[in-house]
Design a protein around this motif. Structure first.
Motif, short mmCIF file in Angstrom:
data_model
loop_
_atom_site.label_atom_id
_atom_site.label_comp_id
_atom_site.label_asym_id
_atom_site.label_seq_id
_atom_site.Cartn_x
_atom_site.Cartn_y
_atom_site.Cartn_z
N ARG A 1 6.21 58.10 43.37
CA ARG A 1 6.92 59.18 43.85
C ARG A 1 7.08 60.45 42.96
O ARG A 1 7.18 61.51 43.20
CB ARG A 1 8.20 58.85 44.66
N PHE A 2 7.59 60.12 41.83
CA PHE A 2 8.11 61.06 40.78
C PHE A 2 7.01 61.55 39.54
O PHE A 2 6.59 60.87 38.81
CB PHE A 2 9.43 60.56 40.16
N ALA A 3 6.58 62.60 40.13
CA ALA A 3 5.72 63.30 39.10
C ALA A 3 6.33 63.86 38.00
O ALA A 3 7.39 64.13 37.86
CB ALA A 3 4.89 64.35 39.76
N GLY A 4 5.43 63.83 36.89
CA GLY A 4 5.87 64.85 35.57
C GLY A 4 6.74 63.86 34.59
O GLY A 4 7.48 64.60 33.70
N MET A 5 6.78 62.79 34.68
CA MET A 5 7.60 61.82 33.96
C MET A 5 6.76 61.40 32.85
O MET A 5 5.49 61.62 32.85
CB MET A 5 8.30 60.80 34.60
N PRO A 6 7.31 61.08 31.77
CA PRO A 6 6.44 60.44 30.50
C PRO A 6 5.77 59.27 30.94
O PRO A 6 6.23 58.47 31.98
CB PRO A 6 7.71 60.13 29.34
N ASP A 7 4.56 58.97 30.18
CA ASP A 7 3.86 57.87 30.61
C ASP A 7 4.48 56.56 30.48
O ASP A 7 4.37 55.55 31.44
CB ASP A 7 2.57 58.01 29.63
N ASP A 8 5.41 56.74 29.46
CA ASP A 8 6.27 55.21 29.46
C ASP A 8 7.15 54.86 30.73
O ASP A 8 7.48 53.76 30.84
CB ASP A 8 7.10 55.29 28.25
N TYR B 1 6.09 55.39 33.83
CA TYR B 1 5.24 54.60 34.78
C TYR B 1 5.02 53.19 34.54
O TYR B 1 5.01 52.47 35.19
CB TYR B 1 4.07 55.42 35.05
N ARG B 2 4.76 53.02 32.99
CA ARG B 2 4.58 51.75 32.65
C ARG B 2 5.88 50.77 32.74
O ARG B 2 5.70 49.79 33.11
CB ARG B 2 4.23 51.71 31.13
N ASP B 3 6.99 51.48 32.49
CA ASP B 3 8.24 50.64 32.55
C ASP B 3 8.42 50.07 34.12
O ASP B 3 8.85 49.01 34.04
CB ASP B 3 9.29 51.46 32.22
N TRP B 4 8.12 51.03 34.83
CA TRP B 4 8.27 50.84 36.37
C TRP B 4 7.34 49.68 37.10
O TRP B 4 7.41 48.81 37.99
CB TRP B 4 8.70 52.14 37.12
N LEU B 5 6.05 50.09 36.66
CA LEU B 5 5.02 49.01 36.90
C LEU B 5 5.22 47.82 36.18
O LEU B 5 5.17 46.50 36.94
CB LEU B 5 3.69 49.54 36.62
N GLN B 6 5.73 47.62 35.22
CA GLN B 6 6.30 46.07 34.60
C GLN B 6 7.10 45.42 35.56
O GLN B 6 7.47 44.54 35.76
CB GLN B 6 6.79 46.38 33.30
N VAL B 7 8.20 46.42 35.91
CA VAL B 7 9.59 45.82 36.91
C VAL B 7 8.90 45.38 38.32
O VAL B 7 9.02 44.22 38.66
CB VAL B 7 10.29 46.99 37.27
N ALA B 8 7.78 45.90 38.58
CA ALA B 8 6.95 45.68 39.80
C ALA B 8 6.41 44.23 39.73
O ALA B 8 6.68 43.36 40.51
CB ALA B 8 6.13 46.71 40.44
#
Length: 268
Positions: free
Chosen positions: A101-108, A110-117
């Motif tokens: 949902r949230f564009a423009g955030m640092p790559d880390d 997205y990695r963090d939240w995929l790890q959470v998933a």
């Protein structure tokens, strides 16, 4: 050819079958760490179907209508494990939503939240297997939708999302875990108590991720974290946090001394 992680996360979010959703999340994680997927596509994306994808059961009812059952019965223990599995299933969806949902955030981010998933999918799988060992399965009891309702409320602003989902609703899991584990041990369900140990360990990390990105966005916007949190709680009508608090787990999750003092009403 590399594929966009955020697009694939959205596709996983819309998937309704719990087992297949968990498998897709694991495949996404493996693809990310092996370089198959890129974290691009900051363009606006539109879901092709309703989100989140969920199975027909459990039926969703208001929290007060979720039946409580005695812990000393097998059905009562199954109902509790089902409630925990439902929370973890929703947590998979909220983590995937945070990715796409949230564009423009640092790559880390997205990695963090995929790890959470990925970790939430593991928790769900453990709880569902235990539920099946009790002669039940996910969908056998009603559930409520409070967690996802806050996800929807905060869909327009990553700051509000980080403040009110991981740092507020998920952090309540840190507080609730020790007494729940004690009840399960007293009921003789040591297998479920061991699963709770795993969940608490990982959830400390998930709340820490929420803290990390909440403070990151506050810094980017030159906002005071404490007063901003208070304002967001009012604006989005977040549930009031009540003791007892698991202060040790909250410290491990990165809450500052000032934030912990706020919980105890010592911050004005």
């Amino acid at each position: 050819m590399t594929h966009c992680l955020r697009t694939l996360a959205l596709q996983a979010l819309t998937h309704s079958d719990p087992s297949q959703k968990c498998s897709r999340v694991e495949a996404l994680w493996q693809g990310l760490i092996t370089g198959q997927y890129s974290i691009v596509a900051d363009k606006h994306m539109t879901p092709s179907s309703a989100i989140p994808g969920r199975p027909p059961q459990p039926a969703l009812v208001p929290p007060g209508q979720v039946k409580r059952r005695a812990m000393h019965t097998a059905e009562g223990r199954a109902a509790l494990i089902h409630a925990l599995a439902h929370i973890e299933f929703n947590a998979i969806n909220l983590a995937l939503d945070a990715v796409w949902r949230f564009a423009g955030m640092p790559d880390d981010y997205y990695r963090d939240w995929l790890q959470v998933a990925k970790e939430e999918a593991y928790h769900f799988t453990l709880l569902r297997a235990h539920l099946q060992s009790l002669g039940s399965d996910y969908g056998a009891f009603d559930g409520h939708n409070s967690l996802w309702e806050m996800v929807e409320k905060t869909q327009s602003d990553v700051l509000a999302r980080m403040a009110l989902v991981p740092r507020t609703l998920e952090a309540r899991g840190l507080d609730a875990s020790p007494p729940l584990k004690q009840k399960l041990v007293q009921a003789g369900d040591h297998a479920a108590a061991s699963i709770l140990d795993i969940i608490l360990r990982d959830e400390i990390g998930h709340v820490a991720i929420g803290n990390r990105w909440y403070h990151w966005v506050c810094k980017q916007r030159a906002l005071d974290p404490l007063s901003t949190f208070e304002q967001l709680c009012r604006q989005f009508q977040a549930p009031k946090l009540k003791p007892p608090f698991n202060m040790e787990a909250r410290k491990q999750a990165g809450f500052s001394e000032a934030e912990l003092a706020y919980l105890n009403g010592e911050y004005l």
